[in-house]
Design a protein around this motif. Structure first.
Motif, PDB file in Angstrom:
ATOM      1  N   THR A  33       1.899  -8.338 -13.113  1.00  0.00           N
ATOM      2  CA  THR A  33       0.865  -7.308 -13.222  1.00  0.00           C
ATOM      3  C   THR A  33       1.298  -5.951 -12.678  1.00  0.00           C
ATOM      4  OG1 THR A  33      -0.082  -7.911 -11.068  1.00  0.00           O
ATOM      5  CG2 THR A  33      -0.953  -9.038 -13.021  1.00  0.00           C
ATOM      6  N   GLY A  34       2.366  -5.938 -11.865  1.00  0.00           N
ATOM      7  CA  GLY A  34       2.820  -4.683 -11.277  1.00  0.00           C
ATOM      8  C   GLY A  34       1.943  -4.197 -10.143  1.00  0.00           C
ATOM      9  N   ILE A  35       1.151  -5.078  -9.539  1.00  0.00           N
ATOM     10  CA  ILE A  35       0.282  -4.672  -8.447  1.00  0.00           C
ATOM     11  C   ILE A  35       0.686  -5.409  -7.169  1.00  0.00           C
ATOM     12  CG2 ILE A  35      -1.656  -4.229 -10.001  1.00  0.00           C
ATOM     13  CD1 ILE A  35      -2.926  -6.824  -8.935  1.00  0.00           C
ATOM     14  N   TYR A  36       0.225  -4.875  -6.029  1.00  0.00           N
ATOM     15  CA  TYR A  36       0.404  -5.592  -4.772  1.00  0.00           C
ATOM     16  C   TYR A  36      -0.961  -5.807  -4.141  1.00  0.00           C
ATOM     17  CZ  TYR A  36       0.022  -1.150  -2.119  1.00  0.00           C
ATOM     18  OH  TYR A  36      -0.408   0.038  -1.571  1.00  0.00           O
ATOM     19  N   ALA A  63       8.915  -0.125  -4.293  1.00  0.00           N
ATOM     20  CA  ALA A  63       9.449  -1.041  -5.297  1.00  0.00           C
ATOM     21  C   ALA A  63       8.751  -0.900  -6.642  1.00  0.00           C
ATOM     22  CB  ALA A  63       9.322  -2.487  -4.799  1.00  0.00           C
ATOM     23  N   GLY A  64       7.799   0.049  -6.749  1.00  0.00           N
ATOM     24  CA  GLY A  64       7.162   0.328  -8.027  1.00  0.00           C
ATOM     25  C   GLY A  64       5.845  -0.372  -8.269  1.00  0.00           C
ATOM     26  N   PHE A  65       5.262  -0.984  -7.251  1.00  0.00           N
ATOM     27  CA  PHE A  65       3.973  -1.667  -7.406  1.00  0.00           C
ATOM     28  C   PHE A  65       2.837  -0.732  -7.001  1.00  0.00           C
ATOM     29  CE2 PHE A  65       7.124  -4.966  -6.898  1.00  0.00           C
ATOM     30  CZ  PHE A  65       6.736  -5.945  -7.808  1.00  0.00           C
ATOM     31  N   ARG A 175      -2.027   9.271  -8.381  1.00  0.00           N
ATOM     32  CA  ARG A 175      -1.819   8.661  -9.704  1.00  0.00           C
ATOM     33  C   ARG A 175      -0.763   7.559  -9.644  1.00  0.00           C
ATOM     34  NH1 ARG A 175      -2.807  13.917 -12.118  1.00  0.00           N
ATOM     35  NH2 ARG A 175      -0.624  14.453 -11.742  1.00  0.00           N
ATOM     36  N   GLU A 176       0.316   7.808  -8.906  1.00  0.00           N
ATOM     37  CA  GLU A 176       1.399   6.831  -8.843  1.00  0.00           C
ATOM     38  C   GLU A 176       0.985   5.583  -8.070  1.00  0.00           C
ATOM     39  OE1 GLU A 176       6.002   6.544  -7.215  1.00  0.00           O
ATOM     40  OE2 GLU A 176       5.076   8.498  -7.567  1.00  0.00           O
ATOM     41  N   VAL A 177       0.262   5.753  -6.965  1.00  0.00           N
ATOM     42  CA  VAL A 177      -0.077   4.620  -6.107  1.00  0.00           C
ATOM     43  C   VAL A 177      -1.244   3.824  -6.666  1.00  0.00           C
ATOM     44  CG1 VAL A 177      -0.936   3.969  -3.810  1.00  0.00           C
ATOM     45  CG2 VAL A 177       0.855   5.710  -4.040  1.00  0.00           C
ATOM     46  N   TYR A 178      -2.254   4.516  -7.224  1.00  0.00           N
ATOM     47  CA  TYR A 178      -3.481   3.837  -7.637  1.00  0.00           C
ATOM     48  C   TYR A 178      -3.689   3.791  -9.145  1.00  0.00           C
ATOM     49  CZ  TYR A 178      -4.444   4.343  -2.691  1.00  0.00           C
ATOM     50  OH  TYR A 178      -4.353   4.289  -1.316  1.00  0.00           O
ATOM     51  N   ALA A 179      -2.791   4.393  -9.904  1.00  0.00           N
ATOM     52  CA  ALA A 179      -2.850   4.372 -11.367  1.00  0.00           C
ATOM     53  C   ALA A 179      -4.092   5.066 -11.919  1.00  0.00           C
ATOM     54  CB  ALA A 179      -2.772   2.938 -11.895  1.00  0.00           C
TER      55      ALA A 179
END
Length: 495
Positions: A33-36, A63-65, A175-179
């Motif tokens: 899912t790309g989330i943490y 790490a991109g999550f 935007r990057e952290v929370y989409a």
């Protein structure tokens, strides 16, 4: 075993059982899912092959999550292991949370911790999974999210209150952290506009939380002009990097075990850039990163203090908003009653503290800074001459940087530096370590109040083996003994 030493299989077991005690200790990154997430996230547990575990939210972001919108993993209290170990990672995290990187950069952070910037970055990246700049960025993002979702501050005010240097940097990071962008994160909720500089936030704490007894301790020791308290609340002035402020806390007991509760904090700040520093200092005061379940499980079965622990679950060790203030107050309180120390300290505040404007009745001054007290004639202090000289000497050492109480240096080094000062003995140095440095494993065997409490409990004199059983939580054992002496906080006459 420290919880941060857990292997992947142990972490996965904690995730499968939704164990809230591990929230903030590690984070689960889900490849599909790309989330943490936090370990207790209510979503369906992913397969073991699809997850990795990291020690900080910043490491996940690097790490991109992105953060899970359901469990809000970056809103958990910090890891209690940082205070137990007091290693480079823990000391660094405390300073970053205080906004030091935003004010002084990685170079300033490295000076405080005692390493070169390059070596510190390597150490921190190895221990916490991300370098100092990434950790500071994650802290700014989390502060911004809380302000966006819980206040009606304008988004531009949120950006600078959270420590961002520009609106563009703020927008890109959110935007990057929370989409989502900041406007989407806030949604369309409306609300009352609040005056500029006024921020109400909810500060996360683990449960159980003996908020009422924490309030009683703070109220019993309050300094006139700097602190006031009433039934269910405590307030004080704050001397922050960019200007003065105040905070009013609503404190109550939270008896549920293993959950996350919230303390409502109402800040009034001269400069919104101090928001992060104010939040971190109040969190230290609350001992917000404590793991009360681990502490109570360890101490609750003890034959000496077990009944006290079971009677007051979730008791905290009150911290501080300024280490220098705590040290000065400790010296003033040597060999006098609490009531006498309050009176003397109030006179010092009135004579040497800076006046502030506040909407909270009774808050009139900032506590005097070390540089000011270092210039005072010891003979003019309202105390015995020897203690006056000790206080001024301590203030001079603090002002010149010979002793640093910002949680950057190693605790043992700080203790040794304190003991070199005239009039500072082991009791004073250890009390400062407990309150100012957040040391969870301090005991004061010569403390008269401790001896009196033990005598009323009908126990035999404590031997070394008794106290050793309480490690690594001896500060909490001490608080349980002192707690029996704390009167309840009365309601003020005008409430």
């Amino acid at each position: 075993m420290r919880r941060t030493d857990l292997d992947d299989e142990s972490c996965y077991r904690a995730v499968k059982s939704k164990d809230r005690r591990f929230d903030g200790v590690f984070y689960t990154c889900v490849a599909t899912t790309g989330i943490y997430c936090r370990p207790s996230c209510p979503a369906r547990t992913p397969g073991f092959a699809n997850v990795t575990f990291r020690p900080t939210a910043a490491a996940c972001q690097a790490a991109g999550f992105r953060a899970c919108k359901r469990c809000l993993p970056d809103a958990t209290p910090g890891s209690p292991d940082w205070d137990v170990a007091a290693d480079v990672g823990g000391r660094t995290m405390r300073l970053i949370s205080d906004g030091l990187v935003d004010r002084e950069g990685v170079e300033g952070l490295a000076r405080k911790v005692g390493y070169t910037p390059r070596h510190l970055s390597r150490l921190v990246a190895r221990e916490l999974g991300a370098p100092p700049l990434a950790l500071a960025r994650a802290r700014r993002a989390q502060t911004a999210r809380v302000l966006i979702e819980t206040t009606d501050m304008s988004l531009s005010d949120v950006a600078f209150a959270a420590g961002f240097s520009s609106i563009r940097q703020f927008n890109d990071t959110v935007r990057e952290v929370y989409a989502v962008n900041p406007t989407e994160l806030r949604g369309r909720r409306g609300g009352r506009r609040v005056p500029r500089g006024t921020v109400t936030m909810r500060l996360a704490v683990r449960t159980p939380f003996a908020g009422g007894r924490l309030l009683d301790f703070l109220a019993y020791h309050l300094v006139p002009g700097v602190e006031v308290a009433g039934e269910g609340w405590y307030a004080r002035t704050l001397d922050l990097p960019h200007g003065p402020g105040t905070v009013r806390l609503r404190l109550r007991d939270e008896s549920t075990v293993g959950e996350t509760a919230f303390v409502v904090a109402e800040f009034a700040l001269d400069d919104l850039r101090d928001t992060s520093a104010a939040v971190e200092r109040v969190r230290r005061l609350l001992d917000a990163d404590c793991d009360p379940v681990a502490v109570d499980e360890h101490l609750g079965s003890d034959p000496v203090i077990g009944p006290l622990v079971r009677g007051t679950p979730g008791l905290r060790v009150p911290g501080q908003v300024d280490g220098n203030e705590t040290a000065v107050r400790t010296v003033v309180g040597q060999q006098v009653s609490v009531t006498g120390a309050r009176t003397v300290t109030g006179r010092i505040v009135d004579a040497h503290g800076r006046r502030v404007d506040s909407d909270i009745a009774g808050l009139t001054h900032l506590f005097p800074d070390a540089a000011t007290l270092a210039e005072v004639d010891p003979e003019a202090m309202p105390m015995p001459r020897a203690r006056g000289r000790a206080l001024v000497g301590l203030a001079a050492a603090l002002a010149r940087g010979h002793v640093a109480l910002d949680r950057g240096p190693d605790r043992d080094d700080v203790r040794r530096s304190l003991l070199l000062l005239p009039g500072i003995g082991p009791w004073t140095a250890d009390y400062i370590a407990m309150r100012a440095l957040g040391h969870p494993d301090v005991f004061l065997p010569t403390d008269l109040a401790v001896r009196n409490v033990l005598s009323t409990l009908g126990t035999r004199p404590l031997g070394p083996s008794d106290v050793e059983r309480w490690r690594p939580w001896r500060s909490y054992a001490l608080m349980h003994l002192w707690n029996t002496l704390m009167p309840e906080t009365p309601a003020p006459k005008d409430e």
